[in-house]
Design an enzyme around this catalytic site. Structure first.
Site, PDB file in Angstrom:
ATOM      1  N   THR A 210      41.459  30.341  44.056  1.00  0.00           N
ATOM      2  CA  THR A 210      42.041  29.333  43.295  1.00  0.00           C
ATOM      3  C   THR A 210      42.153  29.603  41.942  1.00  0.00           C
ATOM      4  O   THR A 210      42.069  31.052  41.698  1.00  0.00           O
ATOM      5  CB  THR A 210      41.128  27.978  42.853  1.00  0.00           C
ATOM      6  N   ARG A 238      43.003  15.868  52.887  1.00  0.00           N
ATOM      7  CA  ARG A 238      41.460  16.702  51.745  1.00  0.00           C
ATOM      8  C   ARG A 238      42.231  16.842  50.720  1.00  0.00           C
ATOM      9  O   ARG A 238      43.338  17.892  50.117  1.00  0.00           O
ATOM     10  CB  ARG A 238      41.018  17.579  52.901  1.00  0.00           C
ATOM     11  N   GLY A 240      40.038  18.712  47.301  1.00  0.00           N
ATOM     12  CA  GLY A 240      39.362  19.556  47.311  1.00  0.00           C
ATOM     13  C   GLY A 240      38.725  19.149  45.834  1.00  0.00           C
ATOM     14  O   GLY A 240      39.199  17.487  45.128  1.00  0.00           O
ATOM     15  N   ASP A 241      37.841  20.093  44.761  1.00  0.00           N
ATOM     16  CA  ASP A 241      37.512  19.597  43.442  1.00  0.00           C
ATOM     17  C   ASP A 241      38.285  20.028  42.612  1.00  0.00           C
ATOM     18  O   ASP A 241      38.176  19.552  41.192  1.00  0.00           O
ATOM     19  CB  ASP A 241      35.838  20.604  43.714  1.00  0.00           C
ATOM     20  N   THR A 261      36.222  27.668  41.625  1.00  0.00           N
ATOM     21  CA  THR A 261      36.157  28.209  42.150  1.00  0.00           C
ATOM     22  C   THR A 261      35.111  28.259  43.088  1.00  0.00           C
ATOM     23  O   THR A 261      34.265  28.937  42.894  1.00  0.00           O
ATOM     24  CB  THR A 261      36.833  28.932  42.114  1.00  0.00           C
ATOM     25  N   GLY A 262      35.341  27.691  44.584  1.00  0.00           N
ATOM     26  CA  GLY A 262      34.614  27.737  46.098  1.00  0.00           C
ATOM     27  C   GLY A 262      34.384  26.484  46.190  1.00  0.00           C
ATOM     28  O   GLY A 262      35.755  26.135  46.900  1.00  0.00           O
ATOM     29  N   GLY A 264      35.373  22.885  47.538  1.00  0.00           N
ATOM     30  CA  GLY A 264      34.770  22.242  46.820  1.00  0.00           C
ATOM     31  C   GLY A 264      34.459  20.748  47.132  1.00  0.00           C
ATOM     32  O   GLY A 264      33.704  20.250  45.828  1.00  0.00           O
TER      33      GLY A 264
END
Ligand code: ASP
Length: 345
Positions: A210, A238, A240-241, A261-262, A264
């Site tokens: 990301t 889905r 994410g964050d 980033t990671g 989410g």
């Protein structure tokens, strides 16, 4: 005689006002110089990024693209541009590069499509805009900004977001635009590793690429933005964050600007980006402490992996992660851009 006294008084008044103005304007100028501090920090994802697995060509490609993005943002900020403009512009450059999991180069869903998420936030007004699960938008960060500035909403998803995009004059891209062999191969690898109860695969695809940016401009304003294709093999619409304000992105002039980033799901559950700002606002902690605490007490304790970049209202920066590496870079006023990749850089 009377005339002479009058002109002496007038000259004295003029002299003292010029002198006073001179002193004042000198003060104002020096204050302005202090205020003219600007900072830009970017990331291109965190994860298992090890030097032994990296080819020199790949390393150079990341460093070059991130340096190019930092130089572009530096020009905007040096010319007095806003942190929002810098954040949007550098993220667009990274979205256009196949190196990152955002825009061109986004990862594939379980169904073999690309669904993009992004968000942007203005630290001055706390206005924010985001898009989720869009399939035909070349620059989701630009559309996020349009949502923020030209719609009464914060998050638009799927076909609704794309209808809004068309109304705003965005051209829809054919789905093939987002195809890259590298990401397609990652999906095939993930599919080969999923059993009956297929879900998001993170262990095999352990680099979150990301992109994100945070900036402080000469006017003392903060902004943050994040853009992603999400996670390889994601299913069921889905999200994410990255498009969730407070999870993957947050900016507040009172505290800081953050992009994450990671994995989410953990960032959403931990309200990671907002938590950093809240620790500063309500707990009086420094940016560094807040960022370290959130990685330690939220991300690690919940079991999540990833990293964040952040800048505070005074121009301090933080780049923390609990993975082996994170593509990250920064630039300040008259410094040259710096790019780091590995954990021990
Ligand atoms: N945080 C993103 C997501 O979970 C993935 C990434 O950082 O690469 O959608």
């Amino acid at each position: 005689m009377k005339q002479k006294i009058k002109s002496t008084i007038i000259s004295a008044v003029i002299f003292s006002s010029v002198f006073f103005y001179g002193c004042q304007s000198k003060d104002v100028r020096s204050n302005a110089q202090e205020d003219e501090k600007f900072v830009l920090v970017i990331h291109g994802g965190a994860g298992t990024i090890l030097k032994k697995n990296m080819t020199p060509e790949k390393e150079t490609a990341y460093i070059q693209k991130m340096t190019e993005a930092l130089n572009n943002g530096h020009t905007i900020l040096a010319n007095g541009g806003s942190s929002l403009d810098a954040v949007e512009s550098v993220i667009m450059m990274m979205e256009d590069s196949p190196l990152f999991n955002a825009g061109k180069g986004a990862v594939f869903t379980h169904e073999g499509t690309n669904e993009l998420d992004a968000s942007i936030m203005d630290g001055v007004t706390l206005n924010a805009g985001a898009v989720a699960a869009v399939k035909h938008i070349k620059n989701p960060i630009k559309l996020s900004r349009a949502v923020m500035e030209r719609s009464p909403h914060v998050i638009l998803a799927g076909t609704g977001a794309e209808t809004f995009a068309q109304e705003e004059g965005f051209q829809l891209q054919p789905e093939e635009y987002f195809y890259t062999k590298r990401r397609w191969d990652s999906l095939q690898k993930a599919l080969g590793n999923v059993g009956e109860t297929s879900g998001i695969i993170t262990d095999e695809i352990s680099v979150y690429s990301t992109v994100g940016a945070v900036a402080l401009d000469k006017h003392g304003n903060l902004a943050a933005g994040t853009s992603t294709g999400g996670m390889t093999n994601k299913r069921f619409g889905r999200i994410g964050d990255s498009p969730i304000i407070g999870a993957g992105t947050y900016a507040n002039n009172k505290t800081c600007a953050v992009s994450g980033t990671g994995h989410g799901e953990y960032f959403i559950r931990g309200n990671v980006a907002y938590d950093i700002s809240a620790m500063m606002e309500y707990g009086g902690k420094s940016l560094k402490e807040s960022v370290k605490d959130v990685i330690q007490y939220k991300l690690i304790e919940l079991g999540g992996t990833g990293g964040v970049i952040a800048v505070d209202k005074n121009g301090n920066i933080a780049m923390e992660f609990n993975t082996e590496g994170m593509y990250r870079g920064w630039v300040r006023n008259d410094e040259t851009p710096q790019v780091l990749i590995y954990g021990n850089d």
